[in-house]
Scaffold this active site. Structure first.
Site, PDB file in Angstrom:
ATOM      1  N   ARG A 187     -10.541   0.349  15.308  1.00 53.92           N
ATOM      2  CA  ARG A 187     -10.537   0.960  13.918  1.00 53.92           C
ATOM      3  C   ARG A 187     -11.261   0.662  12.885  1.00 53.92           C
ATOM      4  O   ARG A 187     -12.199   1.334  12.685  1.00 53.92           O
ATOM      5  CB  ARG A 187      -9.119   1.103  13.741  1.00 53.92           C
ATOM      6  N   HIS A 200      -5.805  -7.027  13.621  1.00 54.19           N
ATOM      7  CA  HIS A 200      -4.497  -6.172  13.712  1.00 54.19           C
ATOM      8  C   HIS A 200      -3.962  -5.674  15.104  1.00 54.19           C
ATOM      9  O   HIS A 200      -4.694  -5.374  15.876  1.00 54.19           O
ATOM     10  CB  HIS A 200      -4.641  -4.865  12.907  1.00 54.19           C
ATOM     11  N   ARG A 210       1.411 -10.381   7.214  1.00 47.46           N
ATOM     12  CA  ARG A 210       1.161  -9.122   6.483  1.00 47.46           C
ATOM     13  C   ARG A 210       2.436  -8.200   6.694  1.00 47.46           C
ATOM     14  O   ARG A 210       2.518  -7.411   7.753  1.00 47.46           O
ATOM     15  CB  ARG A 210       0.181  -8.396   6.876  1.00 47.46           C
ATOM     16  N   CYS A 269      12.973  24.304   2.382  1.00 51.44           N
ATOM     17  CA  CYS A 269      12.012  24.988   1.443  1.00 51.44           C
ATOM     18  C   CYS A 269      11.415  23.883   0.688  1.00 51.44           C
ATOM     19  O   CYS A 269      11.392  22.693   0.907  1.00 51.44           O
ATOM     20  CB  CYS A 269      12.901  25.847   0.616  1.00 51.44           C
ATOM     21  N   MET A 270      10.308  24.407  -0.010  1.00 47.90           N
ATOM     22  CA  MET A 270       9.438  23.633  -0.922  1.00 47.90           C
ATOM     23  C   MET A 270      10.191  22.649  -1.828  1.00 47.90           C
ATOM     24  O   MET A 270       9.889  21.355  -1.968  1.00 47.90           O
ATOM     25  CB  MET A 270       8.363  24.093  -1.696  1.00 47.90           C
ATOM     26  N   ASP A 271      11.253  23.297  -2.607  1.00 45.45           N
ATOM     27  CA  ASP A 271      11.681  22.486  -3.479  1.00 45.45           C
ATOM     28  C   ASP A 271      13.509  22.252  -3.313  1.00 45.45           C
ATOM     29  O   ASP A 271      13.922  21.560  -4.016  1.00 45.45           O
ATOM     30  CB  ASP A 271      11.607  23.172  -4.830  1.00 45.45           C
ATOM     31  N   TYR A 289      14.563  30.619   4.831  1.00 49.62           N
ATOM     32  CA  TYR A 289      13.215  31.435   5.343  1.00 49.62           C
ATOM     33  C   TYR A 289      13.596  31.664   6.968  1.00 49.62           C
ATOM     34  O   TYR A 289      13.887  30.780   7.583  1.00 49.62           O
ATOM     35  CB  TYR A 289      12.045  30.500   4.990  1.00 49.62           C
ATOM     36  N   LYS A 331       1.006  -1.283  -0.074  1.00 53.42           N
ATOM     37  CA  LYS A 331      -0.088  -0.057   0.187  1.00 53.42           C
ATOM     38  C   LYS A 331       0.882   1.229   0.063  1.00 53.42           C
ATOM     39  O   LYS A 331       2.064   1.262   0.225  1.00 53.42           O
ATOM     40  CB  LYS A 331      -0.961   0.064   1.281  1.00 53.42           C
TER      41      LYS A 331
END
Length: 707
Positions: free
Chosen positions: A466, A494, A553, A646-648, A598, A372
């Site tokens: 859950r 689980h 699993r 930073c983002m990138d 930043y 997954k």
């Protein structure tokens, strides 16, 4: 270059076979010794085309087994055939091809059987042979298909190497006369190709193997008999053509099995190169003859057959390499996977981990690979297919979309959806043969409203609260069994504290286990088939390996990582599968008291050299990485992260690292030389767990899968 260790010798022999085809059309030893030339060119080299047929049948079966459509292969062959036809139109025009009598019939005959240029017959033969064999396989058992293709081959022999014998019978002679009005040769898609295409498919289907020494002995004996057969037929002058021999069948069978057993590093581009050489070599013959005529070198380049063969081969190889180069350039639709920031996945390590975990389990227990969230950031399709090839056929995903993606990419075996699927999408569950988790009785009723039979596993809630039907909700569980459209194939729970060895957590895990088995015993006593049972996830395997279940699993541990550095009862030799890397974009020198990134959270205490790294929080690197006081690896040395992520991109301190240049590789997770950053340590520094770090790696990252 695409390098793998599988089918190496098949790809290498493709190239050899391509040069054997050139030898057939240039007779390299004719000017030295006619008998030697006949043996080499008209007997030994005749393995080339049957080999091409067998390797096509072999890979076609494997491709269709993965879920690929037959149409894909046929379209490729038709495309190559069309290219070949147009490539040789100038020579057709030069040779007055279009001045023939009854031209429409001749063109039709050539397109279907003989090829519009002498060597192109192989392509329509392959297309017709594939269609015929697939038609037969859909209607008859394999043994019957083999018999049919053998009969067709025998008919072909009568119009080829045994023509002079069979035509002693008047009625047979007339039959072949009629046949040769439709096609020029019996080495076609009706008589020649089917048996070899079938043999290739059958070997792939049966995974047939024999001891190498037996295969070698079989090859030697069949080749001796093949040469004897060819020389006898040639000596008595009965051959109309010499493409088909009786002993070619066992010879090809043993040769193919030997090639399959001799693996090594191979380059997939050899497949394309061999086909290009096959298609283009007649043009090279023309060019060599033209050069020889212009330079008055006919005696050297034409009448010396060996030099003629060598010059055509060299030109064909060069032309093929040029085509490969431009084809590769055109095929590159964008930048390389490792141009900015990327993930490297070691599939060998993945398979190693799967077997290492399996060794910890009871004998009858199977490993269900949890893939997954893109296989925890590792690439779900590629990891599942690698595990499929290694013999693992049970997978777990979180969503319907994940399950469908695996099926569409040819993943075989059980695929269990652990989470919610909208009941309105039941058709997709049945269409793609997926197994759905029943979350509780009400959810089961919703699934049951469809008229389709749905395979399901029932989730039992033993204390995590859950998902799942309550462990003591016996009435609801029995009602689930009364839902006629649900085909119950398993039950599971689980463990929510199996990753902890604290006394209280161990006690709770054991309570969950006992609750689960108590529920199972109740249902079985009532006569219900509880199907396959599974309790353990990764930490369940490592801390409770003794549990007798049908599946475990395996999630995070399968990828050579644990959620954190907590101790486990069982120590397993697990190898990290994933590395995360990026590049240096620029290097700057900053002065003392200057700030970085930043918020100016980092201020230099002295003059520094810093480098910007081409990855950021949009790619999955936590924004608080700087606050965690962490480092990355560059030139096998530690480089501290400075300033806010930073983002990138982010910035690192490279003051103490020599020769840092733009484009240098930075390792965020993984090893560089003797240094290594483990995902568990990286996650701990960021205040989270490995699962989160890996599963949120961004979609902008490139992926490189190492086999």
């Amino acid at each position: 270059m695409n390098i793998t260790k599988r089918y190496a010798t098949l790809d290498i022999f493709r190239l050899i076979a391509a040069f054997l085809i050139i030898a057939i059309h240039t007779s390299p030893f004719l000017s030295i010794n006619e008998t030697a030339d006949f043996i080499i060119v008209h007997i030994i080299a005749r393995v080339a085309v049957p080999f091409f047929f067998m390797v096509t049948g072999y890979f076609l079966y494997l491709s269709m087994e993965k879920g690929n459509k037959l149409r894909r292969t046929l379209n490729k062959l038709i495309g190559i055939y069309i290219i070949g036809i147009f490539l040789y139109l100038p020579l057709n025009l030069y040779g007055s091809y279009f001045s023939q009598e009854n031209l429409p019939f001749q063109i039709t005959k050539d397109l279907i059987f003989d090829g519009t240029f002498y060597h192109l017959w192989y392509l329509p033969a392959t297309i017709i042979g594939i269609l015929l064999v697939q038609f037969l396989l859909r209607r008859f058992r394999m043994i019957h298909v083999f018999i049919i293709t053998i009969v067709l081959y025998v008919i072909g022999l009568g119009g080829d190497s045994y023509y002079g014998i069979v035509t002693q019978i008047s009625t047979v002679h007339k039959s072949y006369d009629f046949l040769f009005k439709i096609m020029d040769y019996t080495r076609s898609g009706l008589f020649f190709a089917p048996v070899y295409l079938f043999l290739g498919s059958w070997i792939a289907y049966s995974k047939h193997k024999i001891k190498t020494e037996f295969a070698v002995i079989g090859l030697i004996i069949s080749n001796v008999l093949l040469m004897a057969e060819g020389l006898l037929l040639h000596n008595f002058n009965v051959q109309r053509h010499d493409s088909m021999y009786i002993m070619l069948l066992p010879s090809m069978y043993f040769l193919f099995l030997i090639l399959l057993q001799c693996n090594g590093n191979n380059i997939k581009e050899l497949r394309t190169l061999s086909m290009v050489i096959y298609i283009i070599h007649p043009w090279m013959i023309v060019i060599v003859r033209l050069i020889a005529k212009i330079l008055h070198l006919q005696n050297l380049l034409i009448y010396n057959n060996l030099l003629h063969f060598l010059s055509v081969s060299i030109l064909s190889l060069l032309a093929g390499l040029i085509v490969i180069y431009f084809f590769t350039r055109l095929k590159q639709k964008g930048p390389g996977s490792n141009s900015r920031a990327w993930v490297e996945v070691d599939l060998n390590a993945l398979v190693h981990n799967a077997f290492a975990l399996k060794e910890c389990l009871p004998k009858k227990c199977e490993l269900m690979a949890v893939v997954k969230a893109g296989a925890y950031g590792h690439g779900d399709v590629e990891t599942a297919k690698a595990l499929n090839k290694a013999g693992f056929h049970a997978f777990a995903v979180a969503t319907l979309t994940e399950g469908i993606r695996l099926r569409k990419n040819g993943v075989k075996g059980e695929i269990l959806i652990l989470g919610y699927t909208n009941p309105s999408d039941v058709n997709y569950l049945t269409k793609y043969k997926l197994t759905q988790t029943v979350l509780n009785y009400d959810y089961g009723k919703s699934l049951n409203e469809s008229s389709k039979q749905v395979k399901v596993h029932i989730k039992i809630d033993t204390g995590m609260h859950r998902l799942g039907e309550d462990y003591d909700g016996y009435d609801n569980l029995e009602h689930i069994y009364e839902l006629n459209n649900l085909k119950i194939e398993g039950m599971f729970t689980h463990l929510c504290t199996s990753d902890s060895l604290k006394d209280t957590d161990i006690t709770f895990s054991k309570l969950q286990i006992e609750r689960f088995y108590e529920t199972i015993r109740y249902l079985q006593a009532k006569g219900y088939d509880t199907g396959k049972l599974h309790i353990q996830s990764s930490y369940g395997i490592l801390n409770y390996p003794e549990l007798e279940c049908d599946y475990v699993r395996a999630g995070i541990a399968l990828y050579g990582v644990l959620s954190d550095r907590n101790n486990t009862r069982l120590s397993v030799d697990l190898k990290p599968v994933l590395s995360l890397k990026a590049r240096v974009s620029i290097i700057k020198n900053i002065k003392a008291n200057e700030s970085v990134s930043y918020g100016r959270l980092f201020t230099a205490k002295q003059n520094m050299k810093v480098a910007t790294v081409t990855i950021g929080y949009a790619d999955g690197v936590p924004r608080n990485l700087f606050e965690a006081d962490t480092y990355v690896l560059l030139h096998s040395q530690k480089a501290p992260v400075i300033g806010r992520i930073c983002m990138d991109q982010f910035v690192i301190d490279v003051t103490d690292i020599d020769d840092v240049r733009p484009d240098d590789i930075v390792t965020i997770i993984g090893n560089d030389g003797e240094e290594q950053i483990y995902c568990e340590d990286f996650a701990t520094e960021c205040g989270t767990i490995s699962n989160e770090i890996l599963s949120r790696l961004g979609s902008r990252l490139g992926y490189i899968f190492k086999h």
